[in-house]
Write a protein that holds these residues in place. Structure first.
Motif, PDB file in Angstrom:
ATOM      1  N   SER A 107       0.846  -1.240  -0.105  1.00 38.18           N
ATOM      2  CA  SER A 107       0.052   0.021  -0.118  1.00 38.18           C
ATOM      3  C   SER A 107       0.852   1.273   0.021  1.00 38.18           C
ATOM      4  O   SER A 107       2.216   1.377   0.191  1.00 38.18           O
ATOM      5  CB  SER A 107      -0.877   0.211   1.546  1.00 38.18           C
ATOM      6  OG  SER A 107      -0.026   0.254   2.378  1.00 38.18           O
ATOM      7  N   ARG A 108       0.232   2.296  -0.213  1.00 38.66           N
ATOM      8  CA  ARG A 108       0.987   3.641  -0.360  1.00 38.66           C
ATOM      9  C   ARG A 108       1.753   4.093   1.092  1.00 38.66           C
ATOM     10  O   ARG A 108       2.621   4.433   1.133  1.00 38.66           O
ATOM     11  CB  ARG A 108       0.102   4.926  -0.536  1.00 38.66           C
ATOM     12  CG  ARG A 108       1.132   5.945  -0.785  1.00 38.66           C
ATOM     13  CD  ARG A 108       0.328   7.225  -1.467  1.00 38.66           C
ATOM     14  NE  ARG A 108       1.053   8.435  -1.214  1.00 38.66           N
ATOM     15  CZ  ARG A 108       0.610   9.774  -1.887  1.00 38.66           C
ATOM     16  NH1 ARG A 108      -0.436   9.866  -2.603  1.00 38.66           N
ATOM     17  NH2 ARG A 108       1.397  10.607  -1.672  1.00 38.66           N
ATOM     18  N   VAL A 149       4.755   1.989   1.531  1.00 35.40           N
ATOM     19  CA  VAL A 149       5.643   2.639   0.763  1.00 35.40           C
ATOM     20  C   VAL A 149       6.289   3.921   1.482  1.00 35.40           C
ATOM     21  O   VAL A 149       7.402   4.126   1.689  1.00 35.40           O
ATOM     22  CB  VAL A 149       5.261   2.902  -0.629  1.00 35.40           C
ATOM     23  CG1 VAL A 149       6.467   3.548  -1.169  1.00 35.40           C
ATOM     24  CG2 VAL A 149       5.126   1.494  -1.272  1.00 35.40           C
ATOM     25  N   ASP A 150       5.215   4.653   1.778  1.00 39.34           N
ATOM     26  CA  ASP A 150       5.672   6.266   2.507  1.00 39.34           C
ATOM     27  C   ASP A 150       6.613   5.931   3.710  1.00 39.34           C
ATOM     28  O   ASP A 150       7.438   6.722   4.042  1.00 39.34           O
ATOM     29  CB  ASP A 150       4.485   7.077   2.817  1.00 39.34           C
ATOM     30  CG  ASP A 150       3.833   7.438   1.496  1.00 39.34           C
ATOM     31  OD1 ASP A 150       4.313   7.174   0.609  1.00 39.34           O
ATOM     32  OD2 ASP A 150       2.639   7.960   1.770  1.00 39.34           O
ATOM     33  N   ASN A 201       9.040   2.001  -3.737  1.00 40.29           N
ATOM     34  CA  ASN A 201       7.892   2.518  -4.392  1.00 40.29           C
ATOM     35  C   ASN A 201       7.278   1.626  -5.820  1.00 40.29           C
ATOM     36  O   ASN A 201       6.388   1.882  -6.149  1.00 40.29           O
ATOM     37  CB  ASN A 201       7.734   3.794  -4.594  1.00 40.29           C
ATOM     38  CG  ASN A 201       8.850   4.495  -5.761  1.00 40.29           C
ATOM     39  OD1 ASN A 201       9.758   3.685  -6.241  1.00 40.29           O
ATOM     40  ND2 ASN A 201       9.361   5.620  -6.088  1.00 40.29           N
ATOM     41  N   GLN A 252       4.338  -0.265  -5.189  1.00 44.92           N
ATOM     42  CA  GLN A 252       3.148   0.269  -4.708  1.00 44.92           C
ATOM     43  C   GLN A 252       2.045   0.029  -5.566  1.00 44.92           C
ATOM     44  O   GLN A 252       1.692   0.152  -6.931  1.00 44.92           O
ATOM     45  CB  GLN A 252       3.270   1.930  -4.484  1.00 44.92           C
ATOM     46  CG  GLN A 252       1.961   2.350  -4.102  1.00 44.92           C
ATOM     47  CD  GLN A 252       2.036   4.206  -3.988  1.00 44.92           C
ATOM     48  OE1 GLN A 252       3.355   4.536  -3.631  1.00 44.92           O
ATOM     49  NE2 GLN A 252       1.247   4.874  -4.394  1.00 44.92           N
ATOM     50  N   GLY A 305      -2.060   1.187  -6.357  1.00 45.42           N
ATOM     51  CA  GLY A 305      -2.930   2.097  -6.014  1.00 45.42           C
ATOM     52  C   GLY A 305      -3.224   3.033  -7.040  1.00 45.42           C
ATOM     53  O   GLY A 305      -2.377   3.123  -8.223  1.00 45.42           O
ATOM     54  N   THR A 336      -1.821   6.119  -7.345  1.00 42.80           N
ATOM     55  CA  THR A 336      -0.762   6.745  -7.599  1.00 42.80           C
ATOM     56  C   THR A 336       0.497   5.659  -7.752  1.00 42.80           C
ATOM     57  O   THR A 336       1.495   5.843  -7.981  1.00 42.80           O
ATOM     58  CB  THR A 336      -0.330   7.604  -6.588  1.00 42.80           C
ATOM     59  OG1 THR A 336      -0.287   7.101  -5.169  1.00 42.80           O
ATOM     60  CG2 THR A 336      -1.317   8.817  -6.642  1.00 42.80           C
ATOM     61  N   GLY A 337       0.154   4.345  -7.681  1.00 41.79           N
ATOM     62  CA  GLY A 337       0.930   3.240  -8.100  1.00 41.79           C
ATOM     63  C   GLY A 337       0.620   2.545  -9.302  1.00 41.79           C
ATOM     64  O   GLY A 337       0.195   3.064 -10.348  1.00 41.79           O
ATOM     65  N   GLN A 385      -7.616   5.077  -2.450  1.00 47.47           N
ATOM     66  CA  GLN A 385      -6.743   5.139  -3.390  1.00 47.47           C
ATOM     67  C   GLN A 385      -6.023   3.770  -3.679  1.00 47.47           C
ATOM     68  O   GLN A 385      -5.691   3.373  -4.805  1.00 47.47           O
ATOM     69  CB  GLN A 385      -5.526   6.112  -2.888  1.00 47.47           C
ATOM     70  CG  GLN A 385      -6.001   7.712  -2.586  1.00 47.47           C
ATOM     71  CD  GLN A 385      -6.325   7.884  -1.359  1.00 47.47           C
ATOM     72  OE1 GLN A 385      -6.785   7.082  -0.607  1.00 47.47           O
ATOM     73  NE2 GLN A 385      -6.568   9.224  -1.119  1.00 47.47           N
ATOM     74  N   HIS A 386      -6.075   3.031  -2.733  1.00 48.63           N
ATOM     75  CA  HIS A 386      -5.548   1.700  -2.733  1.00 48.63           C
ATOM     76  C   HIS A 386      -6.430   0.752  -3.541  1.00 48.63           C
ATOM     77  O   HIS A 386      -6.185  -0.056  -4.406  1.00 48.63           O
ATOM     78  CB  HIS A 386      -5.131   1.031  -1.462  1.00 48.63           C
ATOM     79  CG  HIS A 386      -4.716  -0.379  -1.653  1.00 48.63           C
ATOM     80  ND1 HIS A 386      -3.173  -0.410  -2.086  1.00 48.63           N
ATOM     81  CD2 HIS A 386      -4.893  -1.555  -1.578  1.00 48.63           C
ATOM     82  CE1 HIS A 386      -2.916  -1.843  -2.119  1.00 48.63           C
ATOM     83  NE2 HIS A 386      -4.096  -2.436  -1.617  1.00 48.63           N
TER      84      HIS A 386
END
Length: 310
Positions: free
Chosen positions: A228-229, A232-233, A239, A242, A244, A246-247, A265-266
């Motif tokens: 998940s983001r 990763v964060d 990344n 990731q 989602g 943005t992935g 987002q995921h």
């Protein structure tokens, strides 16, 4: 009416996203041509010619195309764009880098991330993190499209016998140069092409636990590893894993979410998976709303038990 698919390749073979994009192009009507621009990419061009449904392969050879620099590939697409009604790119990092340049130069509106072709001028694409589907009709003479590859079945890699036409390459744009690359090697399947994905979230607690808990399960199943983001964060995973909005967008046969709450987002990156299994100790976790099978349990107990059972 003829469509042009911009192939992704490594100069020796065609990458998987291209096959799905060929399927989308076929639904636009008319013939499907494939552009293979590279350096010494004869084998890739020959592989493209074998794809079922491809009417012609355009092979362009030049040192300026060896690494697929966006400026040079876009210039080559523009050089032949006048012959096509549709120009399609996979919605990958490479396709998203080149397509906007082509659309801007052609002065047309790009239609991004299409998931369905309703007619030659009408397409569907997700908006609001996949919570709504927009139907977009284009009056442009040339449609520039990026294709969400998980929404289309891959075209068969064999059965075709398209002719390969060699054409002169566009000159080096001179705006960028390839400096180097570091390629991570893994025995596991590539994330976006894997049939099984095991993903972990921030609940794993550390980088060490992320690998210690998830990798044995992934190895047992022959699965790719995702994250998940949130994971990763905080540095539990790189990344490129990731999943989602943005992935990466994935749609495997089986998606196992371990310690992932299920932020919108995921979900946008994995909710099209055929079977979703969620392991989470929070009964209110949103991931359970999309899961086919939900296990309310501590992942540090449940995952090892699952591995032992397998």
């Amino acid at each position: 009416m003829t469509s042009l698919v911009i192939a992704e390749h490594d100069n020796a073979s065609i990458k998987g996203a291209t096959f799905n994009t060929v399927t989308a192009a076929a639904k636009c009507g008319g013939d499907v041509h494939v552009l293979v621009s590279g350096s010494g990419a004869v084998k890739a061009a020959e592989a493209a010619a074998q794809i079922a449904g491809v009417a012609k392969v355009i092979h362009v050879d030049g040192a300026q195309f060896e690494h697929g620099l966006a400026e040079n590939v876009a210039a080559q697409v523009l050089a032949i764009a006048s012959s096509y009604s549709h120009i399609l790119f996979p919605a990958t990092a490479s396709g998203k880098n080149i397509a906007p340049r082509v659309a801007a130069k052609l002065d047309v509106a790009q239609i991004s991330d299409i998931t369905k072709v309703d007619s030659p001028d009408t397409f569907e694409r997700p908006i609001y993190a996949g919570n709504a589907i927009a139907t977009v009709q284009s009056a442009d003479s040339v449609k520039v499209l990026t294709v969400r590859t998980t929404a289309f079945d891959p075209a068969p890699s064999s059965g075709g016998s398209a002719p390969v036409e060699n054409v002169p390459g566009a000159a080096d744009a001179g705006k960028s140069k390839f400096v180097g690359q570091e390629i991570a090697k893994s025995d596991r399947p590539e994330l976006t092409a894997a049939k099984i994905v095991v993903s972990g979230g921030r609940a794993l607690g550390s980088n060490e636990k992320f690998h210690e808990v998830l990798e044995p399960l992934a190895d047992k199943l022959g699965a790719a590893v995702g994250a998940s983001r949130a994971a990763v964060d905080v540095g539990y995973a790189p990344n490129d894993l990731q999943v989602g909005q943005t992935g990466k967008i994935v749609a495997p046969q089986l998606y196992i979410a371990c310690g992932i709450s299920g932020a919108i987002q995921h979900l946008a990156g994995m909710k099209d998976s055929k079977v979703i299994v969620a392991i989470n100790k929070d009964p209110e976790a949103p991931i359970f709303s999309v899961a086919d099978y939900g296990l309310e349990a501590d992942l540090f107990n449940a995952v090892p038990e699952l591995i032992a059972t397998l």
